[in-house]
Scaffold this active site. Structure first.
Site, PDB file in Angstrom:
ATOM      1  N   HIS A 143       0.833  -1.204   0.000  1.00 34.02           N
ATOM      2  CA  HIS A 143       0.000   0.000   0.000  1.00 34.02           C
ATOM      3  C   HIS A 143       0.873   1.261   0.000  1.00 34.02           C
ATOM      4  CE1 HIS A 143      -3.569   2.215   2.142  1.00 34.02           C
ATOM      5  NE2 HIS A 143      -3.385   2.639   0.908  1.00 34.02           N
TER       6      HIS A 143
ATOM      7  N   GLU B 120       2.499   1.618  -3.321  1.00 36.84           N
ATOM      8  CA  GLU B 120       1.535   2.089  -4.333  1.00 36.84           C
ATOM      9  C   GLU B 120       1.416   3.615  -4.296  1.00 36.84           C
ATOM     10  OE1 GLU B 120      -2.460   3.653  -4.216  1.00 36.84           O
ATOM     11  OE2 GLU B 120      -2.721   1.645  -3.362  1.00 36.84           O
ATOM     12  N   HIS B 121       1.430   4.197  -3.094  1.00 38.03           N
ATOM     13  CA  HIS B 121       1.421   5.659  -2.972  1.00 38.03           C
ATOM     14  C   HIS B 121       2.746   6.261  -3.440  1.00 38.03           C
ATOM     15  CE1 HIS B 121      -2.095   6.764  -0.194  1.00 38.03           C
ATOM     16  NE2 HIS B 121      -2.258   5.476  -0.432  1.00 38.03           N
TER      17      HIS B 121
ATOM     18  N   GLU C 241       4.613   9.216   2.831  1.00 36.93           N
ATOM     19  CA  GLU C 241       3.504   8.347   2.428  1.00 36.93           C
ATOM     20  C   GLU C 241       3.275   7.197   3.396  1.00 36.93           C
ATOM     21  OE1 GLU C 241       1.463   9.100  -0.083  1.00 36.93           O
ATOM     22  OE2 GLU C 241       2.656  10.911  -0.401  1.00 36.93           O
TER      23      GLU C 241
ATOM     24  N   GLU D  45      -4.606   7.009   6.861  1.00 39.29           N
ATOM     25  CA  GLU D  45      -5.679   6.363   6.103  1.00 39.29           C
ATOM     26  C   GLU D  45      -6.137   5.098   6.819  1.00 39.29           C
ATOM     27  OE1 GLU D  45      -6.332   3.833   1.980  1.00 39.29           O
ATOM     28  OE2 GLU D  45      -4.562   5.103   2.153  1.00 39.29           O
TER      29      GLU D  45
ATOM     30  N   ARG E  28     -38.299  -9.482 -13.698  1.00 38.49           N
ATOM     31  CA  ARG E  28     -38.581 -10.261 -14.910  1.00 38.49           C
ATOM     32  C   ARG E  28     -38.924  -9.390 -16.105  1.00 38.49           C
ATOM     33  NH1 ARG E  28     -43.223 -13.011 -12.650  1.00 38.49           N
ATOM     34  NH2 ARG E  28     -43.766 -13.425 -14.810  1.00 38.49           N
TER      35      ARG E  28
END
Length: 1084
Positions: A166, A169-170, A244, A266, A709
């Site tokens: 994570h 990724e930042h 980060e 976060e 339906r």
């Protein structure tokens, strides 16, 4: 440009067939359904401040409010719940001509073609290439879709919960070899026409997708992302890791040390939400022996154990072409795709990453497991009734074959997919809990899972819930499913597959995530894109053997007789939040004690050095390295939607002649202005009751199945907004539906049935609606506090905001708590109020109809519209009401058990005399992407900080998301005007800001969204002439406009109202510093 208004409908919609689960979305048919629901419950993504504008949920609802089922990426899927004999036209047997990459070009660039197939389901030519030198695999999908998509995905299995995937990724998006600035990602947000720009961390992989309709822009995005993942600056820049990930912060050697870091904060927010804690606990208990047994997002208590060396090694090991799956999709040149890739891939040699990143399957248990976990709860209410219990099964020790997977997806929809589905219905009607938890089948990881349970459960009823789940599943296995239910489910799913409506989410990205779900595990990437044959086989088998013979063995094998079951019991703990904070402070105190005075001075110096770097702008030469478009690439006119305004039976009808693949989309709109003020909070439950109660002749189950339906789904929801230049708010009920054109009559008949024939007589069902709504609002308070703060501020500043807050804010939650008792004490009164709302709304003179389809289908549908309108009362017996209410303008703290805050400040800048100009769109976006991004997120450590200008009301709002600060963030907001006054900006920077704004204004829309947006513009009085004027103002924005706007937003500093959703500790700390700054309201 309408986004500010669409928040109004966010929390108060009722959707026939929608799936409303808490801690994770359903992934039924995730391999097949064309939606964005392709990510497991523990997915994390980089926060895009423009996607988040005002609310993380805002963009999702910007185009398609309330017609969206829940989805795990939280993007609109435009109620892809549709149905029988209403199935979309089968695919054409003719094969369109799409040229793929030329074999000789591929060979020359170092690629070999592994496979080539035409995928009829998405009318695309798909080629799988392998890069000979590194082994990197590339899917090149060619078709006529202008919304081009690129993605690169790495298998990234973590070994612990430090959050390496994570944080990486930042971090990789914070500068690279070719783009050596602080955050190229943000520069792309500022100056790109992207239709999607983000990154996702799954439990076992990390995805970097981009999309754009402009080819030059698209290739710019691709190059920035490729350079970012392969050559990031963060590997040599410890400060990026600190920013980060995590770091110790000390502003003064005499103060206490604290933790800071974007991902750290976060995840503190994630771990403040009970539903998220439940999801994580369940996953880790189901997979104790493989990578899914840890948290790839990071546990806040474990994140500070991560070292920079481990961080760098993880990148070296897994961010390699040998470990990559690369996806291209759209109408661009397939040869150019390979050419771009070869420049990067050829630099590398093959690595051992594929074997090192392989995901090992979890072996099945021999007996069930039980886990008891605590979650942070407020002190209010009866804690004994706030338990959660969820039963979770790991269905197999290996991936399933395609037919079994598809069949399980149908089974999941049958059991849980609609309010009438038996497992969902029985659990909710039991009275044992308030709302469903668990997302049913989830098949996005290596092995599929099934989860179901309840929250709001009494201590004494936990065992009863478990027993009810098991007994219901046994009954379904023994008795099978109702024929109508099976037919409705089959047609719902088939329509959804064929319609392929992904809302504002790029279709190519939906397909990529679907394909990756197999491809990442070294399986066939083509298989998940093809549903025709397995669907045909399943239908044939059901016709031959009967549905019971198909589904009952699956229930028995994979669930009832499966010992790999984990029961998770979550207990409320009002002390947990403060205990966790105390533990963190204790750890930090020990760190401080271990430091010498020199160490503390050095830490304070390093803290200041990091802050200085974060707040120092990139040099102009670095900014110029990021590729961008020029204003010559931008159309001078907005996209116009063909609109014919006519009249049927005295009612205004808007018709939009667009190709929709034989689907008719319609909205029937009723003015709410005659509704009494005291009835407004009841409107969302009125909407739900219309779709989830029965008529004189049909039970609600039968009605729900009939909708399934015959149509593509019906939704009912309120829509409220200020209208610029008008005193009265724009407030309506919208009934939205879709069906194949051949079933237009069925659609309008059912809309009439829902509106006029549903009876408000089922007291127990209504009580369930109240409990479910209360649970949803409590969940929203914890997870989307910025949305709650925004609606609360609006309610203090204008009537439309007050109305919306009554139907979806803290006031609504308070109303629901009172209503729970009133339903028992005065049901006749409640029922009468619901009937009064109906009588106020339904009349031809307050009605408007909107339709989107091709010209022939529009003309053919007119007779059905005429019949529908004939059945409406001509006039409402009620006169227009005057709504003139607002909340107190006092600053307010909404206190909840949380480790992070959501801080808002807002004012009406029209009150200062500001006259709207298109430049305001450019400026507000620029403030979000520079000043607020740098000060609230990067330096302040919040997950997000952004501003929003509602041009209809004049309200300019600042908001933060998962923020460790409170007063400090307010000080940043107050500095925004001075930031604009001091701003210096060269022509390139200004051009980027203008282009990025045009990208937002021209956001990509499918035909139904175009028709719906046109309707909203009509309701709000936004003409095409005004749109052209605003566009010209955007394109001519100057630095002078920025400096002049400073005076307007100083109104927020000087006269703004503040609302914070925050912890009691942080509010107390603010009061010590600033006196009694807030009025305090405990909400949970």
């Amino acid at each position: 440009m309408e986004r500010a208004t669409l928040l109004r409908s966010l929390s108060c919609s009722s959707i026939s067939g929608s799936r409303l689960f808490s801690f994770r979305s359903s992934h039924r048919l995730a391999r097949f359904l064309s939606s964005s629901s392709s990510s497991p419950r523990n997915l994390h993504r980089r926060l895009n401040p423009n996607v988040s504008s005002r609310s993380l949920l805002r963009r999702r609802w910007r185009l398609l409010p309330a017609s969206s089922s829940s989805s795990s990426l939280r993007f609109s899927r435009d109620f892809s719940i549709l149905a029988p004999r209403a199935v979309a036209s089968p695919l054409s047997q003719s094969t369109p001509e799409f040229s793929g990459a030329q074999d000789e070009v591929a060979e020359k660039l170092g690629f070999e073609k592994v496979s080539e197939q035409f995928i009829g389901e998405c009318k695309s030519k798909a080629e799988l290439f392998r890069h000979k030198k590194t082994g990197a695999e590339v899917m090149s999908v060619s078709n006529d879709d202008e919304n081009k998509v690129f993605g690169i995905v790495f298998r990234t299995p973590p070994k612990d919960s430090t959050g390496i995937p994570h944080i990486l990724e930042h971090s990789v998006l914070c500068g690279s070899r070719k783009y050596p600035l602080k955050e190229p990602f943000v520069e792309l947000l500022k100056g790109s026409l992207n239709t999607f720009l983000n990154a996702f961390t799954y439990p076992d992989r990390t995805c970097y997708p981009v999309a754009s309709t402009n080819t030059k822009d698209f290739y710019n995005l691709v190059d920035v992302y490729l350079d970012a993942v392969f050559f990031p600056k963060c590997l040599e820049d410890f400060q990026t890791f600190q920013q980060e990930g995590w770091h110790y912060e000390l502003n003064n050697p005499s103060e206490e040390i604290s933790y800071k870091g974007v991902v750290f904060n976060e995840m503190k927010g994630v771990y403040s939400q009970p539903d998220n804690i439940l999801g994580r606990t369940a996953q880790q208990a189901l997979f104790p022996d493989n990578t899914y047994g840890v948290d790839s997002g990071g546990d806040p208590q474990v994140i500070p154990k991560l070292t920079f060396e481990e961080f760098k090694e993880f990148h070296r090991k897994y961010y390699h072409p040998s470990n990559a799956r690369i996806w291209f999709y759209g109408d661009d040149d397939p040869n150019e795709r390979l050419c771009i890739l070869s420049e990067y891939l050829d630099i590398f040699d093959a690595s051992s990453a594929p074997s090192e990143s392989k995901i090992e399957p979890q072996k099945l248990f021999s007996e069930p497991v039980r886990i008891i976990e605590k979650y942070p709860a407020g002190e209010g209410g009866d804690l004994k009734k706030k338990n959660m219990v969820c039963l979770n099964w790991l269905l197999s020790d290996k991936p399933l074959d395609l037919e079994t997977e598809l069949t399980l997806g149908f089974l999941d929809h049958l059991m849980l997919g609609t309010p009438a589905s038996p497992l969902r219905k029985i659990l909710l009607e039991s009275g044992l809990g308030d709302a469903i938890v668990g997302g049913g089948i989830e098949d996005e990881l290596l092995q599929p899972q099934f989860s179901i349970g309840l929250k709001g459960v009494s201590e004494d009823d936990i065992k009863k819930v478990e027993e009810l789940v098991i007994s219901t599943l046994k009954k379904l296995a023994e008795e099978g499913f109702d024929t109508d239910a099976v037919e409705a489910s089959m047609n719902t799913i088939e329509f959804s597959l064929r319609e392929n409506n992904t809302g504002s989410f790029p279709r190519g990205l939906s397909l990529m995530l679907r394909s990756i779900g197999k491809w990442i595990y070294d399986m066939d990437p083509f298989e998940p894109l093809k549903y025709e044959e397995p669907l045909k086989a399943l239908k044939a088998r059901m016709a031959e053997e009967g549905s019971k013979a198909v589904f009952s063995p699956l229930i028995e094998k994979y669930i009832l007789n499966n010992p790999h079951r984990v029961t998770v019991e979550m207990q409320p703990d009002p002390e947990k939040a403060s205990r966790d904070e105390a533990t963190e402070k204790e750890v930090l105190a020990k760190v401080r004690e271990s430091m010498t005075e020199e160490d503390l001075a050095e830490l304070a110096r390093a803290t200041e050095e990091l802050r200085l770097k974060q707040e120092t702008p990139d040099p102009p030469e670095a900014l110029k390295s990021v590729p961008s478009l020029s204003l010559k690439d931008i159309p001078k006119e907005p996209t116009y939607v063909p609109t014919e305004i006519g009249d049927i039976n005295g009612v205004k009808v808007l018709k939009h002649d667009l190709f929709t693949n034989d689907v008719l989309y319609t909205e029937v709109v009723f003015n709410m202005s005659s509704l009494k003020q005291e009835l407004l909070p009841l409107v969302p439950l009125f909407c739900q009751s219309l779709l989830e109660m029965g008529t004189k002749d049909l039970t609600f189950v039968q009605l729900n199945q009939l909708i399934g339906r015959k149509t593509g789904g019906i939704s009912v929801y309120p829509f409220t907004s200020s209208a610029r230049g008008k005193e009265d708010p724009c407030s309506h009920i919208i009934v939205r539906g879709k069906a194949m054109a051949g079933h237009a009559e069925d659609l309008f008949n059912l809309v009439n049935c829902v509106l006029q024939e549903v009876q408000f007589t089922d007291q127990q069902r209504f009580k369930q609606f109240v409990s479910q709504s209360k649970a949803r609002m409590e969940n929203r308070l914890r997870g989307s506090g910025h949305g709650i703060a925004a609606s609360r501020m609006d309610a203090k500043l204008n009537v439309a905001g007050w109305i919306s807050e009554q139907m979806g804010g803290v006031s609504y939650l308070e109303f629901l708590k009172e209503l729970e008792e009133k339903v028992d004490q005065d049901w006749d009164g409640v029922s009468s109020s619901l009937e009064e709302i109906r009588k106020c709304l339904l009349s031809r003179n307050s009605c408007l109809v909107n339709m989107t389809a091709d010209g022939k289908n529009l003309a053919d549908s007119e007779k059905f519209v005429n019949k529908f309108l004939d059945l409406l009362p001509s006039n409402s017996p009620f006169k227009a009401s005057t709504w003139n209410a607002r909340l107190s303008s006092a600053n307010e703290a909404i206190v909840i058990p949380t480790q992070v805050n959501y801080v808002g400040k807002a004012a009406n800048i029209y009150d200062t005399g500001y006259q709207l100009k298109g430049s305001a769109y450019v400026i507000s976006k620029y403030i979000s992407n520079t000043w607020l991004w740098d000060r609230v997120r990067v330096s302040g450590g919040a997950y997000g900080g952004f501003c929003d200008f509602d041009t209809h009301s004049g309200v300019f709002s600042f908001l933060s998301y998962r923020d460790p600060n409170l007063l400090k963030t307010l000080n940043v907001y107050d500095g925004s005007g001075e930031f604009l006054r001091q701003l210096e900006m060269d022509d390139d920077t200004l051009t980027k800001a203008i282009i990025g704004t045009i990208g937002d204004v021209d956001s990509y829309q499918l035909p139904d969204a175009k028709g719906y947006s046109s309707l909203l513009r009509h309701l709000l009085g936004v003409t095409d002439e005004e749109r052209q004027k605003r566009r010209e103002e955007i394109l001519s924005t100057s630095l002078k406009d920025f400096k002049e706007f400073a005076d307007a937003i100083d109104a927020v500093k000087d006269k703004g109202v503040v609302v914070a959703v925050a912890s009691l500790d942080d509010v107390d700390a603010a009061h010590k510093e600033c006196g009694n700054f807030f009025q305090v309201k405990k909400a949970l």
